[in-house]
Structures are given as C-alpha cells and as structure tokens.
Design an enzyme around this catalytic site. Sequence first.
Site, PDB file in Angstrom:
ATOM      1  N   LEU A 197     -12.974  -5.672  -5.161  1.00 60.47           N
ATOM      2  CA  LEU A 197     -12.630  -6.412  -3.952  1.00 60.47           C
ATOM      3  C   LEU A 197     -11.123  -6.447  -3.715  1.00 60.47           C
ATOM      4  O   LEU A 197     -10.344  -6.791  -4.612  1.00 60.47           O
ATOM      5  CB  LEU A 197     -13.165  -7.834  -4.025  1.00 60.47           C
ATOM      6  CG  LEU A 197     -13.087  -8.604  -2.690  1.00 60.47           C
ATOM      7  CD1 LEU A 197     -14.095  -8.046  -1.700  1.00 60.47           C
ATOM      8  CD2 LEU A 197     -13.321 -10.093  -2.909  1.00 60.47           C
ATOM      9  N   HIS A 198     -10.730  -6.104  -2.508  1.00 65.27           N
ATOM     10  CA  HIS A 198      -9.328  -6.144  -2.107  1.00 65.27           C
ATOM     11  C   HIS A 198      -9.258  -6.435  -0.618  1.00 65.27           C
ATOM     12  O   HIS A 198     -10.203  -6.176   0.129  1.00 65.27           O
ATOM     13  CB  HIS A 198      -8.621  -4.827  -2.434  1.00 65.27           C
ATOM     14  CG  HIS A 198      -9.277  -3.616  -1.829  1.00 65.27           C
ATOM     15  ND1 HIS A 198     -10.441  -3.059  -2.325  1.00 65.27           N
ATOM     16  CD2 HIS A 198      -8.937  -2.853  -0.752  1.00 65.27           C
ATOM     17  CE1 HIS A 198     -10.781  -2.006  -1.595  1.00 65.27           C
ATOM     18  NE2 HIS A 198      -9.888  -1.869  -0.620  1.00 65.27           N
TER      19      HIS A 198
ATOM     20  N   ASP B  54       0.852  -1.179   0.000  1.00 66.38           N
ATOM     21  CA  ASP B  54       0.000   0.000   0.000  1.00 66.38           C
ATOM     22  C   ASP B  54       0.890   1.232   0.000  1.00 66.38           C
ATOM     23  O   ASP B  54       1.991   1.221   0.558  1.00 66.38           O
ATOM     24  CB  ASP B  54      -0.888  -0.005   1.248  1.00 66.38           C
ATOM     25  CG  ASP B  54      -1.915   1.109   1.227  1.00 66.38           C
ATOM     26  OD1 ASP B  54      -1.556   2.230   1.659  1.00 66.38           O
ATOM     27  OD2 ASP B  54      -3.052   0.892   0.796  1.00 66.38           O
TER      28      ASP B  54
END
Length: 325
Positions: free
Chosen positions: A264-265, A193
């Site tokens: 979706l993650h 991230d």
Amino acid sequence: MAAAVEESAPKRLKQDTCGGAGGDDGDGETNGGPAILSPVSGFKTERVLRDSARDKTVFVHGKMDEQEAVIILEKTPIRQDTLEEMLKTSTVKLEMKNDIYSTYQLQAPPHLNEIKTTVICPATEKHVKKYLHQETFLIEESGDDYSAITLPYISSQSFSVQWVYNILEKKAEADRIVFEDPDPNVGFVLLPDFKWNQKQLDDLYLIAIVHRRGIKSLRDLTSDDLPLLRNIQKKGLEAVQKHYSIPPSKLRVYLHYQPSYYHLHVHITSLDYEAPGCGVERAHLLSDVIQNLQADSRYYRSRTITFPLRADDALLLKFREAGKL
C-alpha cells in the site's frame, strides 16, 4: 500499468546531452552531486518501446554489459530561476522569420539542458512490457471477480517488493526520505517519486509508503485501516506544506487501482501536474476512500472497480478466459 511491478529499485542518473554525467565542475563534483562514470555509455539500443513528443520522454530497450536494460530519457522542465541565464547564454539559429513572427533553434548550456535518465538493469520481461506501447482495455472487476480471478493471479506471480522493504528498512534511499512516522501500525515514509527531479514544484510528486506489510491494494482496506489513512492524510500533507510550502488545496492525493506494486502506498502530486495514472480510470482520491470506508467498512471488498489493462498484461488474459471481456 495494472499488475506491473518494479522488481528492483531503478537507478537514477542525471545526464547532460553529451552523454556523460552532467554539469561537471572539474573537481569531481557535478551540479547535482558527486561525478560518476556514466553507466549508459555502453548501452546498446535494441528498440524504442514508446515515446511521447508531448511529454518529451522516450523509453528504450537494450543491453548493458550483456544484461537486459530499459532506459527512460525525459527532458526536464524549464525552470523559472534559470530562465534569464538560459536566454542570455544559449546559442540560437534562425529557422524562420515572417513579419512579427520568428522561430529559432536554441541550444542551452549543458547544465541548463539536462535529460533525466532512469536506468533499470537487469530488466525483466515485465519491465520491458511495462514500457512497451500497447492497446488498453477497461476492466470492470466485481468483488467476486477479485476473489476468483485477480487475487489468485497476484498470489501465483512473483511480484517482488523487496525494493520497497529496502526503503522502509533504510537499506536504500534513506537520504531521500522527506518525512517518516515510524509507528508500525499507522506510520509511513514520504519520499520523492523517481519521476520528479525535485528542481521545481509544478510537477511535485511524492509517495507515502506505509510501514505495515500485508496490505496489497485498495481491495484490502476496511474501516479498521481508517487510522492509517487519516494519518497519511494529516501528517503527509503537513510535511509537504512544511518542506515545500504547498497547501493541501494545491495537492492531488490518491491511490492507484490496480497499483504498480502490491504494497500500500499513496501518491501526492501537484494539482498543476497531470501525472501518469491520475485519470479517473485508475486514481482514487484518498479523501473519497476515507469517506467510503466510513460509510461501509467493506466498501472496497465488494464494490465493482473499473481499471485499465494493457493488451500484453497476463491479468487481461485471465479476464478473457473467464468470459469477462
């Protein structure tokens, strides 16, 4: 923030405290990669959207080349492997001394005093609102509320996830992918991230983005998706252990609801890191999601889910109009 969307992949820039690209060794390379012309040198500040003394972070709205922009400045953590060098090479100024206690202003060398800088440009109004400090409310959304209020709202908005598709198609950030299972049904890519600078493991933060399209959020999941979720749980955690030597027992693996973007993650963070959005009002542990779907195939289609919405969120207005708040 619920229903907020990253409409474009943010640019990542590592900077020193002098405003230029940090750590230039004089040969066109920085300590972290090729030297680049700082895109923030011409940034014109308009207002501070939010700041946090605790998190050492500030969110600033302004303009770059007459385009709307948001810049996030975050002081990077002190690293154990550079601690001795920092103490030896920093300049200090005494602030106070009383008996055995003393405090100093310590100025570390630029390469040990980095500020992680994220640039979003051009920024939309959604980006500005996302980082603006706002009052927050808890929403209790039933399955019927999702069908009648939330889903129509999502469908009516232009929530682009093109930047996600760019990652999946290797058009962007391909060099950042830690692991990939290319299977179109149960596969995913795992990458850091942008909140994580990858220099220490205490704040490890990875995202597993599924290859399959059309699953917007937790609400879409049924027992048919268990092979996908189990695959992320198994291979994702194996990849983290292989690459970072962190066992599953030291990781927090969860989904957000509402998510910040509708593809979706799964979030994988260090258990030692209190990541934004890891609280009970928004995070759902992957292991719990799997168990709930094993017990009830349509668990997330029907159950009431509580989540936070900020005062400026358009979805909050929809719930107010429906008399749900």
